[in-house]
Design a protein around this motif. Structure first.
Motif, PDB file in Angstrom:
ATOM      1  N   ARG A   1       0.796  -1.237   0.000  1.00 45.39           N
ATOM      2  CA  ARG A   1       0.000   0.000   0.000  1.00 45.39           C
ATOM      3  C   ARG A   1       0.823   1.279   0.000  1.00 45.39           C
ATOM      4  O   ARG A   1       0.290   2.370   0.195  1.00 45.39           O
TER       5      ARG A   1
ATOM      6  N   GLU B   1      -1.754   9.509  -2.522  1.00 47.96           N
ATOM      7  CA  GLU B   1      -2.669  10.378  -1.785  1.00 47.96           C
ATOM      8  C   GLU B   1      -1.937  11.465  -1.023  1.00 47.96           C
ATOM      9  O   GLU B   1      -2.291  12.630  -1.078  1.00 47.96           O
TER      10      GLU B   1
ATOM     11  N   PHE C   1      -5.109  10.116  -5.636  1.00 46.16           N
ATOM     12  CA  PHE C   1      -6.094   9.055  -5.360  1.00 46.16           C
ATOM     13  C   PHE C   1      -6.315   8.117  -6.550  1.00 46.16           C
ATOM     14  O   PHE C   1      -7.436   7.883  -6.965  1.00 46.16           O
ATOM     15  N   VAL C   2      -5.232   7.623  -7.107  1.00 47.21           N
ATOM     16  CA  VAL C   2      -5.339   6.736  -8.274  1.00 47.21           C
ATOM     17  C   VAL C   2      -5.602   5.296  -7.844  1.00 47.21           C
ATOM     18  O   VAL C   2      -6.418   4.602  -8.428  1.00 47.21           O
ATOM     19  N   PHE C   3      -4.908   4.847  -6.799  1.00 46.00           N
ATOM     20  CA  PHE C   3      -4.899   3.411  -6.488  1.00 46.00           C
ATOM     21  C   PHE C   3      -5.856   3.037  -5.360  1.00 46.00           C
ATOM     22  O   PHE C   3      -6.160   3.841  -4.484  1.00 46.00           O
ATOM     23  N   SER C   4      -6.290   1.780  -5.384  1.00 49.79           N
ATOM     24  CA  SER C   4      -6.927   1.205  -4.203  1.00 49.79           C
ATOM     25  C   SER C   4      -6.755  -0.308  -4.284  1.00 49.79           C
ATOM     26  O   SER C   4      -6.239  -0.829  -5.274  1.00 49.79           O
ATOM     27  N   ILE C   5      -7.176  -0.970  -3.223  1.00 48.59           N
ATOM     28  CA  ILE C   5      -7.101  -2.427  -3.220  1.00 48.59           C
ATOM     29  C   ILE C   5      -8.489  -2.954  -3.561  1.00 48.59           C
ATOM     30  O   ILE C   5      -9.479  -2.563  -2.949  1.00 48.59           O
ATOM     31  N   GLU C   6      -8.538  -3.844  -4.512  1.00 42.85           N
ATOM     32  CA  GLU C   6      -9.801  -4.413  -4.944  1.00 42.85           C
ATOM     33  C   GLU C   6      -9.955  -5.782  -4.297  1.00 42.85           C
ATOM     34  O   GLU C   6      -8.972  -6.506  -4.157  1.00 42.85           O
TER      35      GLU C   6
ATOM     36  N   GLY D   1      -8.877   2.077  -8.995  1.00 41.89           N
ATOM     37  CA  GLY D   1     -10.306   2.263  -8.856  1.00 41.89           C
ATOM     38  C   GLY D   1     -10.992   1.377  -9.879  1.00 41.89           C
ATOM     39  O   GLY D   1     -10.624   0.221 -10.064  1.00 41.89           O
ATOM     40  N   ASP D   2     -11.945   1.946 -10.604  1.00 40.86           N
ATOM     41  CA  ASP D   2     -12.631   1.142 -11.611  1.00 40.86           C
ATOM     42  C   ASP D   2     -12.067   1.396 -13.007  1.00 40.86           C
ATOM     43  O   ASP D   2     -12.645   0.978 -13.997  1.00 40.86           O
ATOM     44  N   ASP D   3     -10.955   2.135 -13.086  1.00 40.51           N
ATOM     45  CA  ASP D   3     -10.337   2.344 -14.394  1.00 40.51           C
ATOM     46  C   ASP D   3      -9.560   1.087 -14.796  1.00 40.51           C
ATOM     47  O   ASP D   3      -9.037   0.374 -13.956  1.00 40.51           O
TER      48      ASP D   3
ATOM     49  N   GLU E   1     -13.086   0.531  -3.305  1.00 41.87           N
ATOM     50  CA  GLU E   1     -12.417  -0.346  -2.346  1.00 41.87           C
ATOM     51  C   GLU E   1     -13.449  -1.033  -1.436  1.00 41.87           C
ATOM     52  O   GLU E   1     -13.395  -2.234  -1.204  1.00 41.87           O
TER      53      GLU E   1
ATOM     54  N   THR F   1     -15.715  -3.551  -3.486  1.00 44.37           N
ATOM     55  CA  THR F   1     -15.124  -4.824  -3.893  1.00 44.37           C
ATOM     56  C   THR F   1     -14.661  -5.654  -2.702  1.00 44.37           C
ATOM     57  O   THR F   1     -14.321  -6.812  -2.849  1.00 44.37           O
TER      58      THR F   1
END
Lengths: 898, 153
Positions: A151, A158, A164-169, A180-182, B58, B61
């Protein structure tokens, strides 16, 4: 007495407030491994590698999350801990069964730890997840098979860039990093700052430069050659080629951070079409000649034009991309040897109004504040600037300040990215700043929200301004600027309650017929709120080009010699003249727009243009090109055969920012070293050397052997502001002027105890509409400006993969206007002003207000400046790039051919 | 999102000290309306909640009761945790798979049923069991399971 100590591995360690065990250990030189805690990031607590034994507790504690407390006894590397760490690494490795590496030269933090714990293959079953390498982006790569879900990238994106491009799915074993959803890096909101690349411990996120990494034989600390922020960069090179650019971690300006231009857009440096030899016109063609021939030819031509038409038939535009030393020598050559004050630089066409306004009301034309005031500010006002695109590192600092709680007022016709973060957004009609600022002044004064003590002690013109605003109507002002009165009142209230404020302003204020007045009335707000000269407050104009501040400082102005000394002052002429052993002409010279007009009229016969592409960047392009055509002599120093260079009689190949020594001065008055990282290609030469050689051919005896020698003379010529500046003092972070002597530490904030001019001056001035505000038959207002991926006329960025990120200029048009005009996203539109027309691709958008359109000018084929006209600020001569009346035609609305 | 859903979400805001606290129930509401929450809906929620789109994504999902893609009209989830497995849940699931002609995680071609499995649903005393559209069906065998499933429209 209470013992305030703890022990780490037997060492006595003092307790610092709020310090974690990890931080304390680092402080005393004990290394605790970690994969999720980045150096400058907040603790994550996920990797568990930083586990340590805390005496008296049965279970190991995460050092990154445990505060060091009085009496704690910490052991960081017991057998149990080391065995746990090895097992955690073993488990982590099991998700990356294919990862092989050379233990003798680990490339990533993860590989270093694997090597340290002698792990090559995991003893656990393979638990790799299916993964596809993402190589959609021209610079960045994401390889999910290497990602350990630490992370760090999420936090860096951020907390450093604010993107705020990334997150954990998903979750559990199925967790994966996503945008994200891109779908891809390219489609995501990524701005290619590279903050994640710098912090990824496994190179799951990396870039093309690192993938291609060859062992560099040189690292050169220098100053970025793009915008006026002045980021410090470490340039890696091998065999004279740039391999990688990184942000200098300890630099005060950028603290390791960079943007898509500064970090990645360096391919232009080795582009195939770099100019590598002098080119002399022979009829239709430019033909290669030797430097000796070129210098001989140009000096003869200059002398003969001077003799025949007088020295004022010659003029020079110095380059805001080039060094202080180059600008200084060129103005010295034109003033001292040729004998004309026809000297100007592109500050004329950007911030000349700002400089004039600030000098008039405060005493100096430069920023009063420093970038570090951004973090100290409680209230930030952004007016006519779009920092996240044009000054990205400052933009990200502003974003972080706002995320940390600072109030933000954004004043801009366009919904710029920072408008999304604003406490109050005022989308005014372009060119109506004076009306808006006057209305805000009225509200501040009438609600009593002014700094009475500051005004009484430090400022003139308060009672006059009080009387002046009495006569103004809020409703009428609101109508003029197209912003609801309530919204203006909200902004004034925030300013009044939270101020002093930091006023960050840009070309949206200065490039107007009322440019000077716009900045002066903004200064009114700065003085009413007691902001100028205070920490976390003041005036911070964002300078466009890397050394536009420096060019003005060096005297690349028709009325001011080095250090803002007037050529009309006989004392100045005498003192500087005696250092130069020359006579400085008395009469102020012409500004850039005046020189262009004079060239068109045949009064200026010879122009020397150093690194500026006026045929693309200056307003009223058709007029500019005919003026260039009309010259007897045009000398252009350039990296490439630019639009302007194509008109030249002599083209001199220049060294770029990464290829020469000297100094640049950034927008906070910081003079920083520029060091050659690589040699210029072919016979390209540093600009200051060329100026010296031509001056000598003109009969001078200049003996400068290096840029350092030139700076020594600059310090002597302008002792009040540069007296203490010398290369040996500039170090890694430079010096902020004024710096009058060698013991002076430089000036972080100007006007701290009093204004340079003594007392600040409030100004009473009414809004006057631009002639472009109401032109019959031209219903839209065109705003011109910049986008993140490109820089100025794009000479450099168009020759890099930034072109993949943004391939052309597009005309932003509001969705409602587009519907009315029958324009769809991506369609071609004819756009026409009173001054010219061009054809562009439309981008339907909600960033512009209805009735406004926006177009950048980065690509020559766009011909944006065919549209902009001859309107200028009467005081500063700054052209009005920000307001042009235009009309639009689509193939459908055009009448069929007769 | 329908006006009615929006209204319900706005009413939720008042129940929480921070707006973002209402995100989970809001996602449920959107899902109730559309059957799933796609990326457009996630962006709409982000705007409404003043969050970054990635933050909503996040959450969305992370929980396996939220769906980002269209689902069958009915959800059949078989618990396969240890106690249920000891009582035959795995073969029950296999039997349902061949009855429906889909694998666990898939939706029948007619869009009628999405089949899945769950970790412990907290009904070990009545194992094996499944959850059909949120309702527990307990003490199952394959015959009973087929009967329930065939009864779904």
């Amino acid at each position: 007495m209470i013992d305030r100590n703890a022990t780490i591995d037997g060492m006595q360690v003092s307790i610092h407030a709020d310090e974690t065990v990890l931080e304390a250990a680092t402080r005393v030189g004990v290394t605790i491994p970690t994969l999720c805690k980045g150096r400058d990031l907040s603790p994550e607590g996920g990797c568990r590698l930083c586990l340590v034994e805390v005496e008296g507790t049965s279970r190991p504690q995460a050092a990154c999350h445990t505060k060091l407390a009085d009496g704690m006894v910490i052991r960081t590397a017991t057998d149990r801990i080391e065995s746990l760490r090895r097992d955690i690494l073993d488990l982590t490795l099991s998700a990356h069964p294919d990862q092989t590496f050379d233990a003798s030269s680990p490339q990533t933090e993860f590989e270093e730890l694997l090597a340290q714990y002698d792990l090559h293959r995991s003893s656990y079953p393979d638990r790799a997840m299916p993964a596809t390498l993402d190589q959609t982006h021209p610079y960045l790569r994401y390889d999910p098979s290497r990602c350990i879900l630490c992370r760090r990238c999420i936090d860096a994106c951020e907390s450093i860039q604010g993107q705020f491009v990334f997150s954990i799915e998903s979750r559990g074993i199925q967790s994966s990093l996503c945008y994200g959803d891109d779908d891809s890096f390219l489609d995501s909101g990524c701005v290619a700052c590279g903050a994640c690349v710098d912090r990824c411990p496994t190179a799951a996120i990396t870039d093309i430069d690192r993938i291609a990494r060859v062992k560099s034989d040189r690292v050169t600390r220098t100053t970025c050659g793009y915008c006026g922020v002045g980021c410090q960069i470490d340039v890696r090179s091998r065999d004279g080629r740039i391999t990688e650019i990184g942000g200098a971690k300890d630099a005060v300006v950028n603290r390791g951070h960079l943007c898509a231009k500064g970090r990645y857009a360096h391919a232009y440096q080795s582009a195939d079409d770099r100019l590598t030899q002098p080119l002399l016109r022979n009829g239709e063609h430019l033909e290669p000649v030797s430097w000796d021939e070129a210098i001989d030819w140009v000096s003869t031509r200059i002398l003969s034009i001077g003799k025949r038409w007088g020295p004022d038939a010659l003029g020079v535009f110095t380059s805001s991309r080039s060094t202080n030393e180059a600008a200084y020598l060129l103005q010295k050559m034109f003033r001292g040897i040729i004998g004309t004050n026809n000297i100007d630089c592109c500050a004329r066409v950007c911030h000349s109004s700002t400089a004039l306004a600030l000098r008039t009301v405060t005493g100096t034309g430069a920023a009063s504040a420093s970038y570090e005031d951004i973090e100290l500010a409680k209230c930030i006002v952004i007016a006519g600037a779009n920092p996240t695109e044009a000054h990205p590192v400052v933009g990200s600092r502003i974003k972080q300040a706002v995320l940390d709680g600072a109030k933000l007022i954004v004043i801009d016709p366009r919904r710029i990215e920072l408008a999304e973060y604003a406490t109050c957004f005022l989308p005014l009609r372009p060119g109506t700043n004076v009306a808006l600022f006057n209305a805000m002044a009225k509200l501040l004064i009438e609600s009593g929200q002014v700094d009475v003590r500051y005004l009484e002690e430090r400022v003139d013109g308060w009672s006059e301004l009080e009387k002046f605003v009495e006569g103004l109507s809020l409703e009428q002002s609101a109508q003029t600027c197209g912003v609801a009165p309530d919204r203006i009142a909200d902004a004034a209230q925030i300013l009044g309650e939270v101020g002093p404020a930091l006023f960050v302003h840009g070309l949206g204020l200065s490039e107007l017929t009322q440019g000077t007045e716009s900045v002066m009335t903004l200064c009114n707000l700065g003085m009413l709120t007691g902001s100028i000269g205070k920490p976390g407050a003041g005036m911070l104009p964002l300078r466009g080009q890397n050394n536009v501040q420096g060019n003005a400082d060096m005297g690349a102005m028709p009325n001011l010699v080095t250090g803002y000394q007037s050529v009309q002052d006989s004392g100045v002429r005498e003192r500087v003249g005696s250092i130069w052993n020359a006579t400085i002409p008395t009469r102020p010279g012409k500004t850039i727009p005046e020189m262009i007009d004079a060239a068109a009229a045949g009064e200026i016969r010879g122009l020397w243009i150093q690194g500026e592409d006026v045929a693309q960047s200056d307003p009223n392009e058709t007029h500019v090109r005919s003026a260039l055509n009309n010259l007897e002599l045009l000398v252009v120093q350039e990296l490439f055969l630019s639009e302007t260079a194509q008109y030249a009689d002599l083209v001199l190949p220049a060294a770029g920012a990464l290829e020469q020594d000297g100094t640049f001065t950034n927008g906070e008055r910081r003079i920083q070293r520029v060091r050659a990282a690589v040699e210029p290609p072919g016979q390209a030469r540093p600009d200051w050397e060329v100026a010296r050689n031509v001056a000598c051919a003109l009969g001078a005896h200049w003996t400068y052997s290096c840029a350092d020698d030139v700076m020594t003379e600059i310090a002597a010529v302008a002792p009040a502001i540069f007296g203490g500046v010398a290369f040996d003092r500039l170090g890694d972070d430079g010096l902020q002027w004024p710096c009058p002597d060698r013991t002076h530490p430089g000036t972080r904030r100007v006007h701290e105890s009093e204004f340079i001019r003594g007392r600040g001056q409030l100004i009473c001035v009414e809004h006057i509409a631009s002639p472009e505000h109401s032109v019959d038959g031209f219903p839209y207002l065109l705003i011109t400006g910049r986008v993140l991926e490109h820089y100025n006329v794009g000479t450099m960025t168009r020759r890099t993969p930034n072109r993949t990120l943004r391939a052309e200029d597009t005309l932003e048009i509001h969705v409602r206007d587009a519907a009315r005009e029958g324009i769809v996203d991506g369609s071609r539109v004819d756009i026409e002003s009173q001054w010219g027309s061009t054809n562009v691709v439309a981008q339907v958008s909600q960033r512009v207000q209805p009735g406004h359109v926006f177009l950048s000018f980065h690509f020559p084929e766009t011909h944006t400046n065919r549209l902009t006209g001859p309107q200028r600020d009467a005081k500063s001569n700054c052209p009005e790039y920000k307001v042009t009346a235009v009309r639009l035609r689509t193939p459908e609305t055009q009448s069929p051919p007769a | 999102m329908q006006a009615q859903t929006l209204q319900k979400i706005e009413a939720l805001f008042e129940k929480y000290p921070q707006k973002r606290g209402a995100l989970l129930p809001a996602i449920y509401l959107v899902q109730a309306e559309k059957g799933h929450v796609d990326s457009d809906a996630a962006r709409e929620l982000a705007e409404l909640f003043e969050l970054q789109p990635v933050d909503v994504w996040e959450v969305l999902t992370f929980y396996n009761m939220f769906y980002t893609a269209p689902q069958g009209r009915h959800h059949v989830y078989v618990c396969t945790n240890l106690p249920c497995s000891l009582r035959g849940a795995r073969s029950l699931l296999k039997g349902i798979e061949s009855h429906l002609g889909v694998h666990c995680g898939q939706t029948t071609a007619d869009g009628r049923i999405t089949l899945g499995h769950e970790e412990c649903l907290g009904s070990c005393g009545t194992a094996p069991m499944m959850r059909v559209d949120g309702e527990y069906v307990e003490n199952l065998d394959l015959v009973e399971a087929k009967r329930v499933i065939d009864g779904l429209d």
